[in-house]
Design a protein around this motif. Structure first.
Motif, short mmCIF file in Angstrom:
data_model
loop_
_atom_site.label_atom_id
_atom_site.label_comp_id
_atom_site.label_asym_id
_atom_site.label_seq_id
_atom_site.Cartn_x
_atom_site.Cartn_y
_atom_site.Cartn_z
N VAL A 174 0.85 -1.19 0.00
CA VAL A 174 0.00 0.00 0.00
C VAL A 174 0.89 1.23 0.00
O VAL A 174 1.76 1.39 0.87
N ALA A 202 -7.12 -2.72 0.66
CA ALA A 202 -6.46 -2.32 1.90
C ALA A 202 -7.27 -2.66 3.13
O ALA A 202 -6.77 -2.52 4.25
N TRP A 251 -1.20 -3.44 10.26
CA TRP A 251 -0.19 -2.41 10.03
C TRP A 251 0.85 -2.42 11.15
O TRP A 251 0.51 -2.70 12.30
N ALA A 294 0.26 -5.47 5.81
CA ALA A 294 0.70 -4.56 4.75
C ALA A 294 2.10 -4.99 4.28
O ALA A 294 3.01 -5.18 5.09
#
Length: 365
Positions: free
Chosen positions: A116, A213, A218, A309
């Protein structure tokens, strides 16, 4: 002809034929893109045990995944204490446990996941050539792609760009940079980041219609000690016959009686004492999110898998200090038999896919 719309890949493995009819895309058949390999991945062992968070202390205010999607999006909604459990939950969880036992329960870190990137007003805008044989559209224009961006190197070739100034998420499937510096992809789309996190028209780079996403883990969430959103997962047996809400499409093809439909929300038993499982700090944070927000079935894959991610979207590998090697992190200490499937709505077979015009990108024949 140029048509402003949001449009996504709806097929990866099998040929998909799409024809434009009455303002909608009508699939003759569809098998959505997979996001994990079809064989059991090799996974590293988990990190040493340690407790980062005192469960008796007040929880900090929720901080949804980098501000993506509306506060009332399914991805950002906490599971209520009185949530209804599906009457067939025990049977359905059997297929999850089988997948975990046979193929592994993992977090995809460095392949088969989504890089991303974040764009701003200075990011170059690219016209992405669309090459899938099952569509008449051939160009997605105005896609912000930062210099040096790279897609995931596996077959799905995911690449996502978030443009906060325009409020758009751009999802590419099987993306590649051509020798002349231009970009192409089998398919591409865009969706508003202030919405639900799903393509309401039912076409997306994930087989379920979800934004790419949505539901990723994260690194700053693990550093902070909390994940305040639902996680996306795949497994080998998504049910055929269409999705259940909040998914808007499905690449499920399993006829097993215990198959789970895409869009199902699965919760780790909130009564499970995580301190007794010998989890690492990071795995405990993930497990707590699975208790509080759950995981939503978003794709057909080769293992029971969550998604982080991809490091390509960062200046350096953010997972290096936690999981220094390997493409997958082992989550097998989280007991798959302690999941439960929340009440399922009816499956929603789709006969047509609506074109969405939100102004994020233009597509042309």
């Amino acid at each position: 002809m140029r048509v402003p719309l949001l449009v996504a890949a709806v097929g990866a493995v099998a040929l998909v034929v799409l024809v434009l009819w009455g303002g909608a895309l009508v699939p003759a058949s569809a098998d959505g893109p997979t996001a994990t390999p079809s064989v059991s991945p090799q996974v590293p062992t988990s990190a040493p045990d340690d407790d980062r968070e005192d469960p008796s202390s007040p929880a900090p205010a929720p901080q949804p995944q980098r501000g993506l999607y509306a506060p009332d999006s399914p991805w950002n909604t906490r599971i209520p204490a009185d949530a209804t459990i599906d009457p067939r939950s025990r049977e359905l969880v059997g297929s999850l446990r089988e997948a975990a036992d046979e193929e592994g329960f993992v977090l995809a870190l460095r392949r088969w996941t989504v890089p991303v990137y974040f764009a701003d007003a200075g990011t170059p805008r690219e016209d992405v050539s669309l090459t899938a044989p099952w569509t008449e559209y051939r160009r997605l224009s105005g896609v912000p792609i930062p210099p040096g961006a790279r897609p995931d190197p596996q077959d799905d070739g995911h690449l996502t760009v978030i443009d906060r100034e325009r409020g758009c998420e751009y999802d590419l499937w099987q993306a590649r940079q051509d020798p002349d510096g231009g970009w192409s992809a089998s398919w591409g789309n865009a969706v508003r980041i202030g919405g639900s996190g799903a393509y309401q028209g039912g076409i997306a780079a994930r087989g379920s219609g979800f934004a790419s996403a949505a539901g990723l883990v994260w690194p700053e969430e693990l550093s902070r000690g909390r994940i305040d959103h639902a996680l996306v997962f795949s497994y080998p047996h998504p049910k055929d016959g269409g999705p259940v809400a909040p998914a808007t499409a499905s690449d499920g093809n399993s006829t097993r009686p215990d198959a789970i439909p895409e869009g199902a929300r699965v919760q780790l038993d909130p009564a499970l004492d995580l301190d007794r499982l010998g989890l690492s700090d990071e795995t405990k944070i993930i497990a707590r999110a699975l208790q509080e927000y759950g995981m939503i079935l978003g794709d057909n894959g080769g293992a029971l898998s969550l998604y982080a991610a991809h490091p390509f979207g960062f200046s350096s590998d953010p997972w290096q200090s936690i999981w220094p090697s390997g493409s997958f992190a082992d989550l097998s200490k989280i007991p798959a038999e302690r999941f439960r499937v929340l009440a399922l709505g009816p499956q929603q077979p789709r006969e047509r896919f609506e074109l969405e015009a939100d102004g994020c990108a233009d597509i042309s024949r």
